[in-house]
Design an enzyme around this catalytic site. Structure first.
Site, PDB file in Angstrom:
ATOM      1  N   GLY A 174       0.576  -4.957   1.090  1.00  0.00           N
ATOM      2  CA  GLY A 174      -0.464  -5.103   0.190  1.00  0.00           C
ATOM      3  C   GLY A 174      -0.278  -5.896  -1.295  1.00  0.00           C
ATOM      4  O   GLY A 174      -1.159  -6.161  -1.852  1.00  0.00           O
ATOM      5  N   GLU A 223       4.934  -4.979   7.104  1.00  0.00           N
ATOM      6  CA  GLU A 223       4.354  -3.988   7.957  1.00  0.00           C
ATOM      7  C   GLU A 223       4.713  -3.728   9.299  1.00  0.00           C
ATOM      8  O   GLU A 223       4.700  -2.690   9.791  1.00  0.00           O
ATOM      9  CB  GLU A 223       2.886  -4.313   7.794  1.00  0.00           C
ATOM     10  CG  GLU A 223       2.041  -4.080   6.501  1.00  0.00           C
ATOM     11  CD  GLU A 223       2.076  -5.318   5.636  1.00  0.00           C
ATOM     12  OE1 GLU A 223       2.964  -6.029   5.959  1.00  0.00           O
ATOM     13  OE2 GLU A 223       1.156  -5.525   4.541  1.00  0.00           O
ATOM     14  N   ALA A 268       0.674  -1.230  -0.155  1.00  0.00           N
ATOM     15  CA  ALA A 268      -0.164  -0.033  -0.005  1.00  0.00           C
ATOM     16  C   ALA A 268       0.912   1.040   0.015  1.00  0.00           C
ATOM     17  O   ALA A 268       2.082   1.106   0.473  1.00  0.00           O
ATOM     18  CB  ALA A 268      -0.978  -0.158   1.300  1.00  0.00           C
TER      19      ALA A 268
END
Ligand code: CO8
Length: 258
Positions: free
Chosen positions: A109, A132, A66
């Protein structure tokens, strides 16, 4: 005709191609890219002339996650209201088989987008990971759930808790990747696999994908009942008669989707 900024969209024969195209950001998935991918996938899904979808990126990156720069200053409430999760769920709900053709980075992502697809083809250069944890967050597009189902708890926890990257070869051994192919052949192989799927009967493709999905969400007895009902109902299609007649006649079937 929809115009897109962050992806390239093309139909070749019965296959819909979605190519992520934010080269300056290693195909990071910003809000616009997310919406465009979902709209393109749903458009192909509504078209009976499309029997398979391929999602791919560049040689260097499928998608590096992301978009961190877009997310960095958001509050927890902003993230809830942005509802990325609802949009990605629409992508995961596409009925047409979706193939991820992954070269280079599939991180965060990007890895999770591949996990929403039905078949993951990886170039031998691909690198999968959920970094992450190093950003002070956790996977948020299904990684903790789909990785455990794909690879088992311990491999998934190794990725999610350490943030390390996994090569294509290790990912294939672990069950995350369907096939590893030489990098230079990735798109050709993806095209061949997608053409092969798209030539099948559409009702049986829908039924097969829905039954596979059921395996991830139901106890065995319910999944077997689901499969049995779907299997028997396909005997009401012309394509089942055609497929079996073609076998008997030693010729290729001509499916019509009816
Ligand atoms: N977001 C935004 N920009 C990115 C991203 C990203 N995820 N990844 C790379 N970029 C940008 C870089 O900032 C850089 O831009 P610029 O030239 O303007 O500085 C450009 O792409 C090229 O990247 P690098 O210079 O860093 O290239 P390297 O070859 O040195 O490194 C890496 C490549 C290793 C892939 C490195 O870019 C990297 O670590 N990227 C971040 C990977 C990451 O942490 N991904 C997880 C993101 S969080 C996430 O995915 C959460 C998913 C759930 C979200 C649900 C709701 C949104």
């Amino acid at each position: 005709m929809t115009s897109y900024d962050t992806i390239l969209v093309e139909q070749r024969g019965r296959v819909g191609w979605i190519t992520l195209n934010r080269p300056d950001a290693l195909n990071a998935l910003n809000t616009r890219a997310m919406h465009e991918i979902v709209v393109a996938a749903e458009g192909f899904d509504r078209d009976p002339g499309v029997g398979a979808i391929v999602v791919t990126g560049s040689e260097r990156a499928f998608a590096a996650g992301a978009d961190i720069k877009e997310m960095a200053d958001k509050s927890s409430v902003d993230m809830v209201l942005d509802d990325h999760f609802g949009a990605w769920n629409r992508f995961a709900a596409v009925r047409t088989p979706v193939i991820a053709a992954v070269s280079g980075y599939a991180l965060g992502g990007g890895c999770e987008l591949a996990l929403m697809c039905d078949i993951i083809l990886a170039a031998d250069t691909a690198a999968f990971g959920q970094p992450e944890i190093a950003l002070g967050v956790i996977p948020g597009m299904g990684g903790t759930q789909r990785l455990v189902r794909a690879m088992g708890y311990y491999k998934a926890a190794d990725l999610v808790l350490t943030g390390r990257r996994m090569s294509a070869e290790e990912a294939e051994r672990a069950g995350l990747v369907s096939r590893v192919v030489p990098a230079g052949e990735l798109l050709d192989v993806a095209g061949e696999v997608a053409d092969g799927i798209a030539a099948k009967s559409l009702p049986s493709l829908y039924a097969a994908k829905a039954a596979l999905d059921a395996a991830l969400e139901t106890p065995l007895s319910a999944g077997l009942r689901y499969e049995s009902a779907a299997f028997t109902s396909l005997f009401a299609t012309e394509d089942q008669k055609e497929g079996m007649a073609a076998f008997r006649d030693k010729r290729a079937p001509e499916f019509t989707g009816r």
